[in-house]
Design an enzyme around this catalytic site. Structure first.
Site, PDB file in Angstrom:
ATOM      1  N   HIS A  43      39.430  74.802  28.063  1.00 39.80           N
ATOM      2  CA  HIS A  43      39.418  76.103  27.388  1.00 39.80           C
ATOM      3  C   HIS A  43      39.329  77.249  28.395  1.00 39.80           C
ATOM      4  O   HIS A  43      39.820  78.343  28.132  1.00 39.80           O
ATOM      5  CB  HIS A  43      38.273  76.177  26.371  1.00 39.80           C
ATOM      6  CG  HIS A  43      38.566  75.444  25.104  1.00 39.80           C
ATOM      7  ND1 HIS A  43      38.187  75.915  23.862  1.00 39.80           N
ATOM      8  CD2 HIS A  43      39.231  74.278  24.875  1.00 39.80           C
ATOM      9  CE1 HIS A  43      38.605  75.055  22.929  1.00 39.80           C
ATOM     10  NE2 HIS A  43      39.224  74.060  23.523  1.00 39.80           N
ATOM     11  N   HIS A 163      42.115  63.849  23.726  1.00 34.82           N
ATOM     12  CA  HIS A 163      41.267  63.681  22.534  1.00 34.82           C
ATOM     13  C   HIS A 163      40.753  62.252  22.398  1.00 34.82           C
ATOM     14  O   HIS A 163      40.017  61.953  21.466  1.00 34.82           O
ATOM     15  CB  HIS A 163      42.031  64.087  21.267  1.00 34.82           C
ATOM     16  CG  HIS A 163      42.133  65.559  21.090  1.00 34.82           C
ATOM     17  ND1 HIS A 163      43.160  66.167  20.409  1.00 34.82           N
ATOM     18  CD2 HIS A 163      41.326  66.570  21.518  1.00 34.82           C
ATOM     19  CE1 HIS A 163      42.984  67.486  20.425  1.00 34.82           C
ATOM     20  NE2 HIS A 163      41.880  67.752  21.095  1.00 34.82           N
ATOM     21  N   THR A 164      41.154  61.375  23.336  1.00 34.30           N
ATOM     22  CA  THR A 164      40.519  60.056  23.407  1.00 34.30           C
ATOM     23  C   THR A 164      39.015  60.223  23.656  1.00 34.30           C
ATOM     24  O   THR A 164      38.218  59.361  23.304  1.00 34.30           O
ATOM     25  CB  THR A 164      41.164  59.202  24.520  1.00 34.30           C
ATOM     26  OG1 THR A 164      40.552  57.915  24.529  1.00 34.30           O
ATOM     27  CG2 THR A 164      40.995  59.824  25.892  1.00 34.30           C
ATOM     28  N   THR A 180      38.874  58.298  18.152  1.00 30.42           N
ATOM     29  CA  THR A 180      39.007  56.885  18.530  1.00 30.42           C
ATOM     30  C   THR A 180      37.669  56.171  18.327  1.00 30.42           C
ATOM     31  O   THR A 180      36.619  56.818  18.243  1.00 30.42           O
ATOM     32  CB  THR A 180      39.414  56.749  20.023  1.00 30.42           C
ATOM     33  OG1 THR A 180      38.339  57.239  20.843  1.00 30.42           O
ATOM     34  CG2 THR A 180      40.688  57.537  20.336  1.00 30.42           C
ATOM     35  N   ASN A 182      35.931  54.541  20.422  1.00 33.96           N
ATOM     36  CA  ASN A 182      34.984  54.730  21.527  1.00 33.96           C
ATOM     37  C   ASN A 182      35.201  56.085  22.198  1.00 33.96           C
ATOM     38  O   ASN A 182      35.957  56.197  23.163  1.00 33.96           O
ATOM     39  CB  ASN A 182      35.099  53.604  22.556  1.00 33.96           C
ATOM     40  CG  ASN A 182      33.876  53.608  23.471  1.00 33.96           C
ATOM     41  OD1 ASN A 182      33.238  54.651  23.666  1.00 33.96           O
ATOM     42  ND2 ASN A 182      33.550  52.470  24.032  1.00 33.96           N
ATOM     43  N   ILE A 185      35.176  56.757  26.218  1.00 32.07           N
ATOM     44  CA  ILE A 185      36.074  56.040  27.126  1.00 32.07           C
ATOM     45  C   ILE A 185      37.423  56.748  27.144  1.00 32.07           C
ATOM     46  O   ILE A 185      38.007  57.014  26.097  1.00 32.07           O
ATOM     47  CB  ILE A 185      36.273  54.569  26.688  1.00 32.07           C
ATOM     48  CG1 ILE A 185      34.949  53.799  26.753  1.00 32.07           C
ATOM     49  CG2 ILE A 185      37.334  53.875  27.544  1.00 32.07           C
ATOM     50  CD1 ILE A 185      34.411  53.559  28.150  1.00 32.07           C
ATOM     51  N   ASP A 187      41.093  56.441  27.610  1.00 29.77           N
ATOM     52  CA  ASP A 187      42.178  55.454  27.637  1.00 29.77           C
ATOM     53  C   ASP A 187      43.307  55.958  26.740  1.00 29.77           C
ATOM     54  O   ASP A 187      43.321  57.131  26.361  1.00 29.77           O
ATOM     55  CB  ASP A 187      41.660  54.068  27.206  1.00 29.77           C
ATOM     56  CG  ASP A 187      41.029  54.086  25.814  1.00 29.77           C
ATOM     57  OD1 ASP A 187      41.262  55.054  25.051  1.00 29.77           O
ATOM     58  OD2 ASP A 187      40.303  53.130  25.474  1.00 29.77           O
TER      59      ASP A 187
END
Length: 251
Positions: A43, A163-164, A180, A182, A185, A187
């Protein structure tokens, strides 16, 4: 790619960057705060306007005026979390410090190592409100916002994969939940999740669904869902570009 000519920084400054990086790793691991730290870095940088050369990753997000922008709800928490470390390294600009923290947040959660070039100078004047992406909007909005920064379709999809990490909070964005299973993490599971459709307990924003609605965005989504290495490679390039918007550009 914009050609870069990075400023020379003193040896003392380079050493401070390395020491600060170690302290940031410790803090982010201990506090599980990688998602909000990454959001702060993004941001801070994502306000850049390629035409007027205003906004960008120059430390202005520490000012209450910019933190008060709707898109930055909750980021005062990240600023406060990071302040004790910044106080240990007065030599570093806030501009460098926040972007370094974003790099560490990705790396410490299992993501790629993003190159970091120091030398950003702090600016005083916060950018106008309204330059950051809005979660309720669609494809045209994403292209407008990222195009204004000087980023392309591939960058948009790769950065969306960030956004994972993390979740939405109702009181900050009006949405609730993680993308997600998790959220600590880094990924390629974000892409797998949006392709597999809505699931109980997981979040999909209008801007996430927009990636599936567009014939130019969708192939990147499918590629990254199938190939994490490809995602990491493109994410690294996009994050680096975002973190250096308006910094060290060759005329």
């Amino acid at each position: 790619m914009v050609k870069k000519s990075y400023p020379e920084v003193k040896e003392e400054y380079k050493k401070a960057v390395q020491r600060c990086k170690r302290k940031l790793r410790g803090l982010i691991a201990e506090k599980h705060c990688a998602p909000i730290v990454l959001r702060l870095a993004w941001h801070s940088a994502g306000t850049f306007d390629v035409k007027t050369k205003t906004g960008g990753p120059f430390g202005t997000i520490r000012h209450p005026q910019e933190l008060a922008h709707d898109a930055n709800n909750g980021l005062d928490i990240a600023v406060r979390l990071l302040d004790p470390i910044k106080e240990l390294f007065p030599i570093l600009s806030y501009a460098d410090f926040y972007q370094l923290a974003g790099v560490v947040a990705v790396e410490i959660t299992g993501g790629p190592e993003i190159p970091f070039h120091p030398g950003r100078l702090d600016k005083v004047e916060p950018p106008p409100e309204g330059r950051l992406p809005q979660a309720t909007k669609g494809v045209d909005h994403l292209r407008d916002v990222f195009g204004r920064m000087g980023l392309n379709d591939k960058d948009i999809v790769a950065l969306s994969g960030g956004h994972t990490l993390g979740r939405c909070h109702k009181e900050r964005s009006g949405f609730e939940g993680a993308w997600t299973p998790n959220p600590l993490i880094f990924d390629n599971s974000y892409f797998k999740e949006i392709l597999s459709g809505e699931k109980e307990g997981l979040l999909q924003l209008p801007t996430d669904k927009a990636l599936l609605d567009d014939p130019l965005f969708l192939p990147f989504v499918e590629k990254y869902a199938a190939d994490e290495d490809a995602f990491f490679e493109d994410y690294t390039e996009a994050h680096l570009k975002l973190s250096e918007l308006g910094f060290a550009d060759k005329e």
